[in-house]
Design a protein around this motif. Structure first.
Motif, mmCIF file in Angstrom:
data_model
loop_
_atom_site.group_PDB
_atom_site.id
_atom_site.type_symbol
_atom_site.label_atom_id
_atom_site.label_comp_id
_atom_site.label_asym_id
_atom_site.label_seq_id
_atom_site.Cartn_x
_atom_site.Cartn_y
_atom_site.Cartn_z
ATOM 1 N N ARG A 83 0.883 -1.168 0.000
ATOM 2 C CA ARG A 83 0.000 0.000 0.000
ATOM 3 C C ARG A 83 0.921 1.218 0.000
ATOM 4 N NH1 ARG A 83 -4.922 -0.087 -1.633
ATOM 5 N NH2 ARG A 83 -5.443 -1.843 -0.286
ATOM 6 N N HIS A 84 0.890 1.965 -1.090
ATOM 7 C CA HIS A 84 1.715 3.175 -1.201
ATOM 8 C C HIS A 84 0.965 4.397 -0.680
ATOM 9 C CE1 HIS A 84 4.002 0.908 -4.282
ATOM 10 N NE2 HIS A 84 4.888 1.887 -4.313
ATOM 11 N N LEU A 85 1.642 5.229 0.070
ATOM 12 C CA LEU A 85 1.134 6.578 0.353
ATOM 13 C C LEU A 85 2.121 7.542 -0.298
ATOM 14 C CD1 LEU A 85 0.218 6.353 4.161
ATOM 15 C CD2 LEU A 85 -1.188 5.764 2.180
ATOM 16 N N VAL A 86 1.589 8.433 -1.124
ATOM 17 C CA VAL A 86 2.449 9.382 -1.829
ATOM 18 C C VAL A 86 2.035 10.791 -1.412
ATOM 19 C CG1 VAL A 86 3.141 10.285 -4.082
ATOM 20 C CG2 VAL A 86 2.745 7.842 -3.805
ATOM 21 N N SER A 87 3.035 11.617 -1.119
ATOM 22 C CA SER A 87 2.689 12.999 -0.749
ATOM 23 C C SER A 87 3.782 13.956 -1.191
ATOM 24 C CB SER A 87 2.468 13.093 0.761
ATOM 25 O OG SER A 87 3.709 13.041 1.415
ATOM 26 N N ALA A 88 3.522 15.234 -0.978
ATOM 27 C CA ALA A 88 4.475 16.302 -1.305
ATOM 28 C C ALA A 88 4.946 16.231 -2.761
ATOM 29 C CB ALA A 88 5.665 16.269 -0.336
ATOM 30 N N THR A 89 4.002 15.951 -3.664
ATOM 31 C CA THR A 89 4.356 15.933 -5.083
ATOM 32 C C THR A 89 4.495 17.366 -5.590
ATOM 33 O OG1 THR A 89 3.211 13.845 -5.448
ATOM 34 C CG2 THR A 89 3.582 15.221 -7.384
ATOM 35 N N ARG A 90 5.621 17.632 -6.224
ATOM 36 C CA ARG A 90 5.845 18.964 -6.797
ATOM 37 C C ARG A 90 6.504 18.843 -8.165
ATOM 38 N NH1 ARG A 90 9.717 21.936 -4.229
ATOM 39 N NH2 ARG A 90 9.095 23.775 -5.395
ATOM 40 N N VAL A 91 6.042 19.673 -9.084
ATOM 41 C CA VAL A 91 6.750 19.807 -10.359
ATOM 42 C C VAL A 91 7.904 20.763 -10.090
ATOM 43 C CG1 VAL A 91 6.608 20.699 -12.707
ATOM 44 C CG2 VAL A 91 4.716 19.353 -11.760
ATOM 45 N N THR A 92 9.133 20.296 -10.324
ATOM 46 C CA THR A 92 10.291 21.109 -9.939
ATOM 47 C C THR A 92 10.996 21.741 -11.133
ATOM 48 O OG1 THR A 92 11.563 19.050 -9.877
ATOM 49 C CG2 THR A 92 10.754 19.892 -7.781
ATOM 50 N N GLY A 93 10.582 21.359 -12.345
ATOM 51 C CA GLY A 93 11.223 21.973 -13.504
ATOM 52 C C GLY A 93 10.618 21.472 -14.796
ATOM 53 N N GLN A 94 10.956 22.177 -15.863
ATOM 54 C CA GLN A 94 10.422 21.813 -17.172
ATOM 55 C C GLN A 94 11.408 22.319 -18.210
ATOM 56 O OE1 GLN A 94 6.502 23.392 -17.706
ATOM 57 N NE2 GLN A 94 6.108 22.220 -19.555
ATOM 58 N N ASP A 95 11.944 21.388 -19.011
ATOM 59 C CA ASP A 95 12.945 21.807 -19.991
ATOM 60 C C ASP A 95 12.847 20.920 -21.226
ATOM 61 O OD1 ASP A 95 15.141 23.233 -21.012
ATOM 62 O OD2 ASP A 95 16.555 21.733 -20.219
ATOM 63 N N LYS A 96 12.677 21.512 -22.379
ATOM 64 C CA LYS A 96 12.641 20.801 -23.664
ATOM 65 C C LYS A 96 11.713 19.587 -23.623
ATOM 66 C CE LYS A 96 17.327 22.184 -24.916
ATOM 67 N NZ LYS A 96 18.413 22.158 -23.935
ATOM 68 N N GLY A 97 10.521 19.793 -23.095
ATOM 69 C CA GLY A 97 9.536 18.712 -23.092
ATOM 70 C C GLY A 97 9.702 17.698 -21.972
ATOM 71 N N VAL A 98 10.720 17.874 -21.127
ATOM 72 C CA VAL A 98 10.918 16.955 -19.993
ATOM 73 C C VAL A 98 10.528 17.677 -18.697
ATOM 74 C CG1 VAL A 98 12.559 15.495 -18.744
ATOM 75 C CG2 VAL A 98 12.812 15.826 -21.216
ATOM 76 N N VAL A 99 9.593 17.079 -17.996
ATOM 77 C CA VAL A 99 9.112 17.663 -16.742
ATOM 78 C C VAL A 99 9.775 16.921 -15.591
ATOM 79 C CG1 VAL A 99 7.065 18.066 -15.325
ATOM 80 C CG2 VAL A 99 6.891 18.166 -17.822
ATOM 81 N N THR A 100 10.341 17.645 -14.663
ATOM 82 C CA THR A 100 10.902 16.974 -13.487
ATOM 83 C C THR A 100 9.964 17.169 -12.306
ATOM 84 O OG1 THR A 100 12.245 18.928 -13.078
ATOM 85 C CG2 THR A 100 13.339 17.094 -14.145
ATOM 86 N N ALA A 101 9.861 16.115 -11.501
ATOM 87 C CA ALA A 101 8.968 16.174 -10.348
ATOM 88 C C ALA A 101 9.555 15.346 -9.227
ATOM 89 C CB ALA A 101 7.589 15.634 -10.725
ATOM 90 N N ARG A 102 9.158 15.645 -8.028
ATOM 91 C CA ARG A 102 9.549 14.784 -6.905
ATOM 92 C C ARG A 102 8.404 14.623 -5.926
ATOM 93 N NH1 ARG A 102 14.187 17.495 -3.203
ATOM 94 N NH2 ARG A 102 13.247 16.106 -1.678
ATOM 95 N N SER A 103 8.401 13.476 -5.267
ATOM 96 C CA SER A 103 7.356 13.144 -4.298
ATOM 97 C C SER A 103 7.985 12.336 -3.179
ATOM 98 C CB SER A 103 6.271 12.254 -4.912
ATOM 99 O OG SER A 103 5.876 12.681 -6.174
ATOM 100 N N ASN A 104 7.323 12.325 -2.039
ATOM 101 C CA ASN A 104 7.698 11.393 -0.973
ATOM 102 C C ASN A 104 6.790 10.172 -1.063
ATOM 103 O OD1 ASN A 104 9.526 13.263 -0.033
ATOM 104 N ND2 ASN A 104 8.115 14.095 1.500
ATOM 105 N N TYR A 105 7.280 9.046 -0.573
ATOM 106 C CA TYR A 105 6.407 7.873 -0.525
ATOM 107 C C TYR A 105 6.666 7.075 0.755
ATOM 108 C CZ TYR A 105 10.192 4.617 -1.244
ATOM 109 O OH TYR A 105 11.335 3.891 -1.044
ATOM 110 N N ALA A 106 5.647 6.325 1.150
ATOM 111 C CA ALA A 106 5.805 5.293 2.183
ATOM 112 C C ALA A 106 5.084 4.060 1.660
ATOM 113 C CB ALA A 106 5.206 5.739 3.501
ATOM 114 N N VAL A 107 5.700 2.910 1.817
ATOM 115 C CA VAL A 107 5.062 1.661 1.393
ATOM 116 C C VAL A 107 4.901 0.751 2.612
ATOM 117 C CG1 VAL A 107 5.330 -0.465 0.038
ATOM 118 C CG2 VAL A 107 5.932 1.731 -0.977
ATOM 119 N N PHE A 108 3.655 0.366 2.868
ATOM 120 C CA PHE A 108 3.377 -0.643 3.894
ATOM 121 C C PHE A 108 3.278 -1.984 3.182
ATOM 122 C CE2 PHE A 108 1.767 3.348 5.397
ATOM 123 C CZ PHE A 108 2.112 3.373 6.736
ATOM 124 N N ARG A 109 3.875 -2.995 3.763
ATOM 125 C CA ARG A 109 3.791 -4.335 3.182
ATOM 126 C C ARG A 109 2.962 -5.209 4.118
ATOM 127 N NH1 ARG A 109 9.123 -7.985 1.957
ATOM 128 N NH2 ARG A 109 9.143 -8.046 4.232
#
Lengths: 161, 178
Positions: A83-109
């Motif tokens: 079970r993934h929990l994803v948070s703090a997703t942000r688009v951090t950049g955009q250059d020549k058609g490539v979008v950079t993003a970062r997020s935090n995750y936690a996975v419960f097994r």
């Protein structure tokens, strides 16, 4: 693409990705990536020390498919679900058609074998660093680096993060 | 294997694909299934870097160190016992300072074979758990692993647990358990 539209597309990709894994639809997982892609699971320690070695390293969609076939047909491991929990997703950049993003995750097994059935544990926490491109209007990961804080991996890692 | 059975070297030599298939089929091993092929076989593309035909060389040095070469991966494994029911395994991958870019990429990619997510080795973690689950409930009972005979000696194939028997035999002597 407007910023709001872009953000929506990025979040939709990231959320569909984790739901695909949590629903155990692993056969669909390689389709979230471009054909020539990079998917890596790297301990945070190695990122900090600029050491390149990864726990898992796939540089094509074919290698992702091979991981799925091994998971389904070859590898032996205790059955489990994520079970993934994803948070703090942000688009951090955009250059020549490539979008950079970062997020935090936690996975419960959660174990699904008869002995430990229904036992959950925090299996992995960390961060996604993504490079996203649009192929025929559809957002795909060109690169997804999973930086794991949890370098002490419990027993084994067979299901992708 | 050394005389006391505590250290050993496991090595495998390059064979042709036909020899490989024949060997697996003859031994009816679960691990060989002809119907599977890799979608991206670049995983197995290696490069010969030593003047011999050895493809795998794994040195077990009593009590807690393993040094391995599997294809082009060079690594050390440290086994850290953390109690009667807990153990940590630390993988350290190595390369040479003067490796060219191609060799670096080969090593990075082949690292998929070993480690906690390794195609070859990930189920080692599961195997240890299964053994642990089986032995804890028997408390005072003793057991041993019989695959490949009951003795401790070098053998010419890998369908054997002689190295594990050697480890425990030496451990018992060292600890005065005999």
């Amino acid at each position: 693409m407007e910023n709001r539209e872009l953000r929506y597309a990025v979040e939709e990709l990231i959320h569909s990705y984790v739901q695909c894994i949590d629903d155990d639809r692993l056969e669909e997982w390689p389709n979230f990536f471009t054909e020539h892609c990079l998917y890596q699971i790297v301990p945070r320690e190695n990122i900090d020390l600029e050491l390149p070695i990864a726990v898992m390293y796939c540089d094509s969609r074919g290698m992702l498919q091979d991981r799925v076939v091994a998971h389904r047909k070859a590898n032996l491991f205790a059955p489990h679900v994520y079970r993934h929990l994803v948070s703090a997703t942000r688009v951090t950049g955009q250059d020549k058609g490539v979008v950079t993003a970062r997020s935090n995750y936690a996975v419960f097994r959660t174990a699904t074998d008869p002995i430990h059935y229904g036992t959950s544990e925090v299996y992995s926490v960390g961060e996604y660093r993504d490079k996203i491109v649009f192929v025929e209007g559809e957002a795909k990961f060109q690169e997804r680096i999973v930086i794991v804080d949890t370098s002490r991996i419990q027993s084994l890692l067979v299901t992708p993060l | 294997m050394d005389e006391s059975g505590r250290h050993d070297i496991l090595h495998a030599h390059r064979r042709t694909e036909a020899q490989e298939t024949a060997a697996y089929t003859n031994e009816s091993l679960r691990s060989y299934q002809a119907k599977y092929a890799l979608a991206d076989s670049s995983l197995l593309k290696g490069r010969q870097e030593f003047p011999d035909d050895i493809t795998t060389s794994i040195h077990t040095i009593f009590p807690c160190l393993v040094v391995q070469r599997i294809s082009n991966t060079l690594a050390a494994r440290q086994f850290l016992p953390k109690g009667p029911d807990k153990l940590e395994l630390i993988f350290t991958f190595l390369a040479y300072e003067d490796d060219d870019k191609e060799m670096c990429n080969i090593r990075l990619k082949q690292a998929n074979l070993v480690g906690p997510a390794g195609f070859i080795s990930l189920e080692d973690g599961h195997a240890i758990e299964l053994v642990q689950q089986a032995i804890v409930r028997d408390k005072e009972a003793a057991s041993f692993i019989e695959m490949g005979g009951t003795d401790v000696a070098s053998q010419d194939n890998l369908v054997t647990e002689t190295a594990i028997r050697g480890f425990w035999q030496y451990y018992r002597r060292l600890m005065g358990f005999n």
